[in-house]
Every structure is written in structure tokens, then in C-alpha cells.
Design a protein around this motif. Structure first.
Motif, PDB file in Angstrom:
ATOM      1  N   VAL A   1       8.384  21.884  -6.043  1.00 11.70           N
ATOM      2  CA  VAL A   1       7.939  22.988  -5.186  1.00 11.70           C
ATOM      3  C   VAL A   1       6.713  22.552  -4.391  1.00 11.70           C
ATOM      4  CG1 VAL A   1       6.946  25.313  -5.184  1.00 11.70           C
ATOM      5  CG2 VAL A   1       8.944  24.826  -6.585  1.00 11.70           C
ATOM      6  N   GLY A   2       5.871  21.722  -5.009  1.00  8.81           N
ATOM      7  CA  GLY A   2       4.729  21.174  -4.276  1.00  8.81           C
ATOM      8  C   GLY A   2       5.171  20.324  -3.092  1.00  8.81           C
ATOM      9  N   VAL A   3       6.246  19.565  -3.262  1.00  7.94           N
ATOM     10  CA  VAL A   3       6.796  18.768  -2.161  1.00  7.94           C
ATOM     11  C   VAL A   3       7.209  19.675  -1.007  1.00  7.94           C
ATOM     12  CG1 VAL A   3       8.728  17.303  -1.447  1.00  7.94           C
ATOM     13  CG2 VAL A   3       7.547  16.842  -3.596  1.00  7.94           C
ATOM     14  N   THR A   4       7.955  20.742  -1.323  1.00  6.70           N
ATOM     15  CA  THR A   4       8.411  21.654  -0.267  1.00  6.70           C
ATOM     16  C   THR A   4       7.231  22.342   0.405  1.00  6.70           C
ATOM     17  OG1 THR A   4       8.720  23.462  -1.869  1.00  6.70           O
ATOM     18  CG2 THR A   4      10.620  22.074  -1.421  1.00  6.70           C
ATOM     19  N   ALA A   5       6.199  22.675  -0.377  1.00  8.06           N
ATOM     20  CA  ALA A   5       5.035  23.348   0.201  1.00  8.06           C
ATOM     21  C   ALA A   5       4.321  22.439   1.192  1.00  8.06           C
ATOM     22  CB  ALA A   5       4.079  23.772  -0.907  1.00  8.06           C
ATOM     23  N   VAL A   6       4.170  21.160   0.836  1.00 16.08           N
ATOM     24  CA  VAL A   6       3.482  20.225   1.729  1.00 16.08           C
ATOM     25  C   VAL A   6       4.276  20.025   3.016  1.00 16.08           C
ATOM     26  CG1 VAL A   6       2.755  17.831   2.011  1.00 16.08           C
ATOM     27  CG2 VAL A   6       2.246  19.042  -0.116  1.00 16.08           C
ATOM     28  N   VAL A   7       5.597  19.843   2.877  1.00 16.44           N
ATOM     29  CA  VAL A   7       6.440  19.640   4.060  1.00 16.44           C
ATOM     30  C   VAL A   7       6.402  20.876   4.943  1.00 16.44           C
ATOM     31  CG1 VAL A   7       8.785  19.210   4.874  1.00 16.44           C
ATOM     32  CG2 VAL A   7       7.910  17.978   2.893  1.00 16.44           C
ATOM     33  N   LYS A   8       6.412  22.058   4.318  1.00 13.98           N
ATOM     34  CA  LYS A   8       6.326  23.303   5.085  1.00 13.98           C
ATOM     35  C   LYS A   8       4.978  23.394   5.802  1.00 13.98           C
ATOM     36  CE  LYS A   8       8.408  27.290   5.987  1.00 13.98           C
ATOM     37  NZ  LYS A   8       9.778  27.372   6.553  1.00 13.98           N
ATOM     38  N   HIS A   9       3.917  22.940   5.134  1.00 16.37           N
ATOM     39  CA  HIS A   9       2.582  22.992   5.727  1.00 16.37           C
ATOM     40  C   HIS A   9       2.484  22.067   6.943  1.00 16.37           C
ATOM     41  CE1 HIS A   9      -1.766  23.122   6.101  1.00 16.37           C
ATOM     42  NE2 HIS A   9      -1.806  21.800   5.997  1.00 16.37           N
ATOM     43  N   VAL A  10       3.042  20.859   6.815  1.00 23.58           N
ATOM     44  CA  VAL A  10       3.030  19.927   7.953  1.00 23.58           C
ATOM     45  C   VAL A  10       3.854  20.493   9.097  1.00 23.58           C
ATOM     46  CG1 VAL A  10       3.696  17.613   8.721  1.00 23.58           C
ATOM     47  CG2 VAL A  10       2.626  17.917   6.478  1.00 23.58           C
ATOM     48  N   GLY A  11       5.003  21.124   8.752  1.00 26.11           N
ATOM     49  CA  GLY A  11       5.819  21.854   9.715  1.00 26.11           C
ATOM     50  C   GLY A  11       6.231  21.042  10.917  1.00 26.11           C
ATOM     51  N   ASP A  12       5.990  21.609  12.096  1.00 22.57           N
ATOM     52  CA  ASP A  12       6.402  20.980  13.352  1.00 22.57           C
ATOM     53  C   ASP A  12       5.361  20.019  13.920  1.00 22.57           C
ATOM     54  OD1 ASP A  12       8.846  22.310  13.435  1.00 22.57           O
ATOM     55  OD2 ASP A  12       7.949  24.094  14.329  1.00 22.57           O
ATOM     56  N   ASP A  13       4.310  19.721  13.152  1.00 29.47           N
ATOM     57  CA  ASP A  13       3.293  18.795  13.657  1.00 29.47           C
ATOM     58  C   ASP A  13       3.905  17.441  14.002  1.00 29.47           C
ATOM     59  OD1 ASP A  13       1.533  20.808  13.241  1.00 29.47           O
ATOM     60  OD2 ASP A  13       0.482  19.891  11.551  1.00 29.47           O
ATOM     61  N   LEU A  14       4.875  17.025  13.190  1.00 27.80           N
ATOM     62  CA  LEU A  14       5.550  15.748  13.393  1.00 27.80           C
ATOM     63  C   LEU A  14       7.052  15.969  13.359  1.00 27.80           C
ATOM     64  CD1 LEU A  14       3.473  13.492  10.944  1.00 27.80           C
ATOM     65  CD2 LEU A  14       3.211  13.635  13.421  1.00 27.80           C
ATOM     66  N   PRO A  15       7.835  15.157  14.087  1.00 27.23           N
ATOM     67  CA  PRO A  15       9.294  15.244  13.981  1.00 27.23           C
ATOM     68  C   PRO A  15       9.746  14.989  12.538  1.00 27.23           C
ATOM     69  CG  PRO A  15       8.661  13.925  15.882  1.00 27.23           C
ATOM     70  CD  PRO A  15       7.409  14.171  15.094  1.00 27.23           C
ATOM     71  N   ALA A  16      10.880  15.582  12.161  1.00 31.08           N
ATOM     72  CA  ALA A  16      11.354  15.486  10.781  1.00 31.08           C
ATOM     73  C   ALA A  16      11.534  14.041  10.333  1.00 31.08           C
ATOM     74  CB  ALA A  16      12.662  16.262  10.636  1.00 31.08           C
TER      75      ALA A  16
ATOM     76  N   VAL B   1      12.194   6.391  17.301  1.00 29.80           N
ATOM     77  CA  VAL B   1      12.746   7.041  18.491  1.00 29.80           C
ATOM     78  C   VAL B   1      11.942   8.283  18.872  1.00 29.80           C
ATOM     79  CG1 VAL B   1      14.759   8.317  19.354  1.00 29.80           C
ATOM     80  CG2 VAL B   1      15.076   6.139  18.199  1.00 29.80           C
ATOM     81  N   VAL B   2      11.429   8.999  17.864  1.00 32.46           N
ATOM     82  CA  VAL B   2      10.746  10.275  18.127  1.00 32.46           C
ATOM     83  C   VAL B   2       9.249  10.191  17.829  1.00 32.46           C
ATOM     84  CG1 VAL B   2      12.817  11.643  17.707  1.00 32.46           C
ATOM     85  CG2 VAL B   2      11.314  11.070  15.779  1.00 32.46           C
ATOM     86  N   TRP B   3       8.710   8.994  17.696  1.00 35.44           N
ATOM     87  CA  TRP B   3       7.340   8.799  17.197  1.00 35.44           C
ATOM     88  C   TRP B   3       6.297   9.472  18.080  1.00 35.44           C
ATOM     89  CZ3 TRP B   3       6.051   6.654  12.596  1.00 35.44           C
ATOM     90  CH2 TRP B   3       4.690   6.413  12.365  1.00 35.44           C
ATOM     91  N   VAL B   4       5.391  10.192  17.418  1.00 39.71           N
ATOM     92  CA  VAL B   4       4.200  10.739  18.069  1.00 39.71           C
ATOM     93  C   VAL B   4       3.010  10.323  17.216  1.00 39.71           C
ATOM     94  CG1 VAL B   4       5.425  12.711  19.064  1.00 39.71           C
ATOM     95  CG2 VAL B   4       4.348  12.933  16.818  1.00 39.71           C
ATOM     96  N   PRO B   5       1.823  10.169  17.821  1.00 37.24           N
ATOM     97  CA  PRO B   5       0.654   9.742  17.038  1.00 37.24           C
ATOM     98  C   PRO B   5       0.340  10.768  15.934  1.00 37.24           C
ATOM     99  CG  PRO B   5       0.234   9.504  19.381  1.00 37.24           C
ATOM    100  CD  PRO B   5       1.513  10.272  19.261  1.00 37.24           C
ATOM    101  N   PRO B   6       0.402  10.362  14.651  1.00 33.80           N
ATOM    102  CA  PRO B   6       0.095  11.304  13.567  1.00 33.80           C
ATOM    103  C   PRO B   6      -1.403  11.464  13.372  1.00 33.80           C
ATOM    104  CG  PRO B   6       0.673   9.173  12.654  1.00 33.80           C
ATOM    105  CD  PRO B   6       0.826   9.048  14.145  1.00 33.80           C
ATOM    106  N   GLY B   7      -1.816  12.660  12.962  1.00 35.30           N
ATOM    107  CA  GLY B   7      -3.217  12.878  12.646  1.00 35.30           C
ATOM    108  C   GLY B   7      -3.511  12.452  11.222  1.00 35.30           C
ATOM    109  N   TRP B   8      -4.784  12.196  10.928  1.00 29.04           N
ATOM    110  CA  TRP B   8      -5.156  11.797   9.571  1.00 29.04           C
ATOM    111  C   TRP B   8      -4.846  12.896   8.557  1.00 29.04           C
ATOM    112  CZ3 TRP B   8      -5.660   7.033   8.321  1.00 29.04           C
ATOM    113  CH2 TRP B   8      -6.144   6.093   9.249  1.00 29.04           C
ATOM    114  N   GLY B   9      -4.921  14.156   9.023  1.00 26.31           N
ATOM    115  CA  GLY B   9      -4.580  15.254   8.128  1.00 26.31           C
ATOM    116  C   GLY B   9      -3.120  15.219   7.731  1.00 26.31           C
TER     117      GLY B   9
END
Length: 285
Positions: A9-24, A185-193
Motif C-alpha cells: 500500500v505504501g508503494v501505491t501511495a508513493v506512485v499516487k503522490h508522484v502522479g502526473d509529475d513524470l510519465p508512467a 521516448v517520454v523523458w522529462v527532467p525529474p525533480g529531486w523530490g
């Protein structure tokens, strides 16, 4: 298994928190690359295994299926609720059972087939086509379950030939490699957060798999499998309290039906293995 549920559940929470900041695909790639640090102790066993060309092909095929499943799972987390993702994820062993019967020619007795159909009914209750709009996230999760089931079938073949340590290590390596072209293919600069949270995700995932392995060693699957349902309860609470997601009773009911059906399938398979062991003639003299 309780710790396993908390970690996943912690994994899903983190992925949900990151959300649309980065491509899947990029989020999944970064998570797996960061998780490779936990595989350093596995390098020696993998090299010592002296894998054959056939085994390397099987590992590659499994890695491809797992790669596609991971991308779809990360994408689903941005489209539907945590509870829906968690509940539909329970379909993985159901599709594995069907695939093992159709492709690996394993037995599928009538009672087990009924349990599979009941589990699929639970999935329909979660999605409820015709009663509400079926979202792209639901379709992606069905695809996730199919891809993971295909990966598990390849694992069933490999698990009889190499150690569990090699199976786990090769999966992480092949998935990291498989995700690389999709991420580029979809790379965008990731933030440190984002990098920090995806490392936390990798820690949760590694701890969850370790705890699950310890649980399986301590008790039979028929005991540990029903505890998975707690994961859905926590997912519902997390979605409602942290992310403001609506509580859908149908998701809870559908997930409970799937878990009950999967637990029955697990129990039947355990009984069949015990019966087969009893029927085998002893070679002791």
C-alpha cells in the motif's frame, strides 16, 4: 503478511503522490534503477548459475511481460483510485490459473474453474460496465493483470530450473533494461523530490517482497492468502483520508469476492499437491 500489505500500500501511495509529475514509463524506470542497489548481493549467485541460452530467452520474455505490466500499473495509478487498482490487482493469480490451464496444460478441475468464474464476477462488480463509465485506467489494470499473469507463468517454468534468488534478481535486471527505451521516448527532467519518492517506493517494494517471502516460509499459502484482503482495506482508507478519493462499497465487495475465490484456488492447489505427494510411491529400502 500484515507488513507485506502495509509495504505494498505504501508503494501505491508513493506512485499516487508522484502522479502526473513524470510519465508512467519514466517513473517505473527510475523506481527500478534505484531498486537495483538492493540486488548487489545477488550478482554472485546470478553469475554462478551459468544460465543457458534457453533460460536467458525465458528470462527476457518474462521481463518483457513484466515491463509492459509495470508501465500499465503506473499509468493506472494516475487514472483511477488506489482501492480500484488494489482490488483489480488481485486478478493476477486468477489469470495465471487460467493461463496455466490453457498454455501449460495444467489441470483445471470444475471447482477451481467455478472459483475462477466467481473471481471474474468480482472484477465485473468493481468495474460495473453498463452502470458507469469504464475508464481507461480500468482497462489498463486488466492489461496489467494479463501481463503479470504471463510473467508468472514464465516464472513457474524457471522456478523449477534455477534458484529463487536468481529468479528475483533476473526479473529486476530485465525489467530495468526493458523499461529504458520506453522511458527515454517520454523523458522529462525529474525533480529531486520525485527521485526521493521513487527511491522510497523501491524501498517499500523490496521490503514487501522480503516480508512476503518470510510469510510464505512461516506458514502455508492457505493461511497467508486471506490476509491479503487487509491490503484492500488499507488502500480504501488511504485513498479516502490522504487523497480524498470516494469510498466505493462495490470495490470492497468485488475485492472481497476475488480474494475469497483466490484463497479457495490456493487451498485446492495445496490439497492437490498433498494428495499427489501421498500417491507417489516411496523409493526407500
Amino acid at each position: 503478511m500484515i507488513v507485506t500489505g502495509f509495504c505494498f500500500v505504501g508503494v501505491t501511495a508513493v506512485v499516487k503522490h508522484v502522479g502526473d509529475d513524470l510519465p508512467a514509463a519514466q517513473s517505473a524506470f527510475i523506481r527500478y534503477i534505484l531498486g537495483l542497489v538492493f540486488l548487489i548481493p545477488l550478482i554472485r549467485p546470478i553469475l554462478a548459475a551459468r544460465l543457458t541460452r534457453r533460460q536467458l530467452v525465458l528470462f527476457s520474455v518474462r521481463g518483457l511481460f513484466q515491463t509492459l505490466g509495470v508501465i500499465l500499473w503506473f499509468y493506472s495509478m494516475t487514472q483511477i483510485t488506489i482501492a480500484e487498482v488494489t482490488a483489480l490487482n488481485f486478478l493476477n493469480p486468477v489469470f495465471t490459473t487460467l493461463g496455466a490451464a490453457l498454455i501449460l496444460k495444467e489441470e483445471l478441475p470444475p471447482r477451481r474453474l467455478v472459483a475462477v468464474l466467481v473471481a471474474l464476477l468480482g472484477g465485473l462488480l468493481i468495474i460495473r460496465p453498463g452502470f458507469r463509465e469504464v475508464e481507461i485506467g480500468h482497462i489498463a489494470m486488466i492489461g496489467t493483470a494479463l501481463m503479470f499473469a504471463s510473467s508468472y507463468m514464465a516464472m513457474k517454468v524457471l522456478a523449477d530450473e534455477v534458484s529463487a534468488v536468481v529468479v528475483v534478481g533476473m526479473l529486476s535486471i530485465t525489467v530495468a533494461i526493458g523499461l529504458a527505451p520506453f522511458a527515454l521516448v517520454v523523458w522529462v527532467p525529474p525533480g529531486w523530490g520525485d527521485i526521493f519518492w521513487l527511491f522510497v517506493c523501491a524501498c517499500f517494494a523490496t521490503a514487501g517482497h522480503y516480508a512476503m517471502t518470510r510469510a510464505f516460509a512461516a506458514a502455508p499459502l492457505t493461511v497467508t492468502q486471506p490476509a491479503i484482503f487487509l491490503q484492500l482495506i488499507w488502500a480504501l482508507m488511504l485513498g479516502a483520508l490522504v487523497f480524498g478519493e470516494p469510498v466505493d462499497g462495490w470495490v470492497l465487495i468485488g475485492g472481497a469476492i476475488i480474494v475469497a475465490a483466490v484463497s479457495f484456488i490456493t487451498w485446492r492447489e495445496a490439497r492437490a499437491r498433498r494428495a499427489s505427494a501421498v500417491r507417489q510411491p516411496t523409493t526407500d529400502r
